[in-house]
Design a protein around this motif. Sequence first.
Motif, short mmCIF file in Angstrom:
data_model
loop_
_atom_site.label_atom_id
_atom_site.label_comp_id
_atom_site.label_asym_id
_atom_site.label_seq_id
_atom_site.Cartn_x
_atom_site.Cartn_y
_atom_site.Cartn_z
N SER A 82 0.85 -1.20 0.00
CA SER A 82 0.00 0.00 0.00
C SER A 82 0.88 1.25 0.00
N VAL A 83 1.61 1.40 -1.12
CA VAL A 83 2.47 2.56 -1.33
C VAL A 83 2.02 3.27 -2.60
N THR A 84 2.37 4.54 -2.72
CA THR A 84 1.77 5.41 -3.73
C THR A 84 1.98 4.98 -5.18
N PRO A 85 3.18 4.57 -5.61
CA PRO A 85 3.31 4.17 -7.02
C PRO A 85 2.41 3.00 -7.40
N VAL A 86 2.32 2.00 -6.53
CA VAL A 86 1.49 0.83 -6.81
C VAL A 86 0.02 1.21 -6.80
N ALA A 87 -0.36 2.00 -5.81
CA ALA A 87 -1.76 2.43 -5.68
C ALA A 87 -2.17 3.35 -6.82
N ASP B 118 -1.06 -7.07 -12.80
CA ASP B 118 -1.36 -6.70 -14.18
C ASP B 118 -0.73 -5.39 -14.61
N HIS B 119 -0.56 -4.43 -13.69
CA HIS B 119 -0.01 -3.14 -14.14
C HIS B 119 1.51 -3.07 -14.04
N ASN B 120 2.14 -3.99 -13.30
CA ASN B 120 3.59 -4.22 -13.31
C ASN B 120 4.41 -3.26 -12.45
N ILE B 121 3.80 -2.35 -11.71
CA ILE B 121 4.55 -1.49 -10.78
C ILE B 121 4.54 -2.19 -9.42
N PRO B 122 5.69 -2.68 -8.93
CA PRO B 122 5.66 -3.54 -7.74
C PRO B 122 5.79 -2.83 -6.41
N SER B 123 6.46 -1.65 -6.38
CA SER B 123 6.71 -1.03 -5.08
C SER B 123 7.33 0.34 -5.28
N MET B 124 7.72 0.97 -4.16
CA MET B 124 8.42 2.25 -4.20
C MET B 124 9.90 2.04 -4.54
N ASN B 125 10.48 1.01 -3.99
CA ASN B 125 11.86 0.63 -4.28
C ASN B 125 11.86 -0.83 -4.73
N TRP B 126 12.47 -1.11 -5.89
CA TRP B 126 12.48 -2.49 -6.39
C TRP B 126 13.70 -2.73 -7.24
N TYR B 127 13.93 -3.99 -7.57
CA TYR B 127 15.10 -4.37 -8.35
C TYR B 127 14.65 -4.77 -9.75
N SER C 66 10.44 -0.63 1.41
CA SER C 66 9.47 0.37 0.93
C SER C 66 8.49 0.67 2.04
N ALA C 67 8.93 1.54 2.96
CA ALA C 67 8.09 1.95 4.10
C ALA C 67 7.73 0.73 4.95
N ARG C 68 6.45 0.39 5.04
CA ARG C 68 6.05 -0.74 5.89
C ARG C 68 5.88 -2.04 5.08
N SER C 69 6.56 -2.10 3.97
CA SER C 69 6.65 -3.32 3.17
C SER C 69 8.08 -3.46 2.69
N ALA C 70 8.42 -4.62 2.19
CA ALA C 70 9.76 -4.84 1.66
C ALA C 70 9.73 -6.04 0.73
N MET C 71 10.78 -6.14 -0.10
CA MET C 71 10.95 -7.28 -0.99
C MET C 71 12.41 -7.70 -0.99
N VAL C 72 12.62 -9.00 -1.19
CA VAL C 72 13.97 -9.55 -1.32
C VAL C 72 14.04 -10.31 -2.64
N TYR C 73 15.07 -10.01 -3.44
CA TYR C 73 15.28 -10.66 -4.73
C TYR C 73 16.52 -11.55 -4.63
N GLY D 107 3.23 -0.38 13.92
CA GLY D 107 4.23 0.33 14.71
C GLY D 107 5.64 0.26 14.16
N PHE D 108 5.87 -0.59 13.14
CA PHE D 108 7.21 -0.78 12.59
C PHE D 108 7.29 -0.29 11.15
N GLU D 109 8.49 0.19 10.77
CA GLU D 109 8.76 0.58 9.39
C GLU D 109 10.18 0.14 9.03
N PHE D 110 10.38 -0.20 7.76
CA PHE D 110 11.71 -0.58 7.29
C PHE D 110 12.49 0.66 6.87
#
Length: 485
Positions: free
Chosen positions: A49-54, A66-75, A308-315, A424-427
């Motif tokens: 739930s970050v702005t580029p994806v939303a 379907d729209h292919n934008i995965p997050s605020m920060n991605w690889y 990406s704020a309160r979400s994250a991804m690992v590649y 209460g937590f953020e990355f």
Amino acid sequence: MAKKLVLAVIDSLKPDALDAAIDEGRAPALSSLRDRGTYIRDCLSTFPSVTPVASAAIATGCGPGDHNIPSMNWYHRGEERYIEYGSSFPATRAFGVVRSLYDTVYNMNMAHLTRARRTLFEHLDDAGLRTACTTWLIYRGRTRHDPSGTSVYRRIAEAAQFRHPVYGARELFYADLFDSRDTGCTSALGLPGQRDRHTGCVGAYLVEHDLFDFLLFSLPDNDTHSHKAGPEGQLVSIAEADRALERIIQVAGGVDAFLEDHAVIVMSDHSQTAVEQSVNLSDVFADARVLAPADPAPVEAELAVCPSARSAMVYVLEDSRRTELAAEAVRTLAGTEGVDLIATRENGEAVVRSERGELRFAPEGPLADARGRSWRVDGPPTVLELAVDGSRVSSHVYPDALNRLWSALECPHSGDVLVSAELGFEFVDWGGSDHVGGGSHGSLHRDDSEGVLILCGIDPPEREEWALTDVAPLALAHFDLPFTE
């Protein structure tokens, strides 16, 4: 003939904060629209739930799968580099200011967002309607726009290599970089605190001169203020957004006169929750070889880590060790304070892990969600706080959890491991920044995900559950146009 339509997106607008602002008399324009329309307090965002994806979901009517934008920060696997859309200025600087801005301004729309789905602007442009857009992340339309050549800010932008044209809405006003006409309005290159005022100024000009059938009226400053002051501090920034709305209403002669010619949708892209502690994933993965933003030996990296704020991804960067390294990443994250949910894809199924156990699910099964989508689920429902009532499945804590997770995992640019933070937590981002003491968003939790939707001059269909992906079809239906790819 359909009324002109204004779609006002107030970034991070929290339903409770809107109610409080209206009750205290700080938001008279929003109060007038709410009282004359349909008010929905739980319109669901994407995951993450970050702005580029939303924003991409609002513009295309589909989720990240379907729209292919995965997050605020991605690889970007194809280009073997990180994409950073502006988590913070230190994060932007870590990846290179020009590179990050170029990805945000140009590549997000022209390269990263799928061409297989038309944006709302493209749909309406193709139907011969006059589209307009103030500074918003997703602006892609059919009209070519050369960079503005008049503003002093434009000369600064040109020195930073922003010289190429874009295709956007017919009337496009993007942070002084692109101005389809001279309105006399400036945004100081989109600096926070100036953006809502710029939108109000441009919007008033467009209304006064009857220059649109559809206007995307972007009000992003609420997000920036809430990041600093926390969700409870939104009353100040909601009042600023309200003043921008008031400008376009008053130039038409007041709310009743404005609504004679205009329908209005006011919405959030996501909500926000308070941040009390941060988690630095660089420390969490200290024993792994993680790709750094300016890595001197990138071929030696095993993992790319994307907070990406309160979400994250690992590649996983070593294809030959993908299964092994992904499993190690899951084990590492499972022992990390602040991590709530960990999601992966295995053998055609989504696998979600939390301290409550492990759950697997996939489409096409005996259970149905609020939209009638069918799912098969194996494992303890408590992992996602699922309630199963006969053949119905739902979650109050993680609304539309199965669909939102599945779409995120289906996104071709998503990581091998997806993470949602505890409340209460953020990355910490790659610039070392966090919003401890303020607010943030990104997780699957309802407090990050449920936002405002006000429909004024539009008769909404009966719907048990509303989501960002409903807005594009609703806007097209207003103009008697079908929602198609």
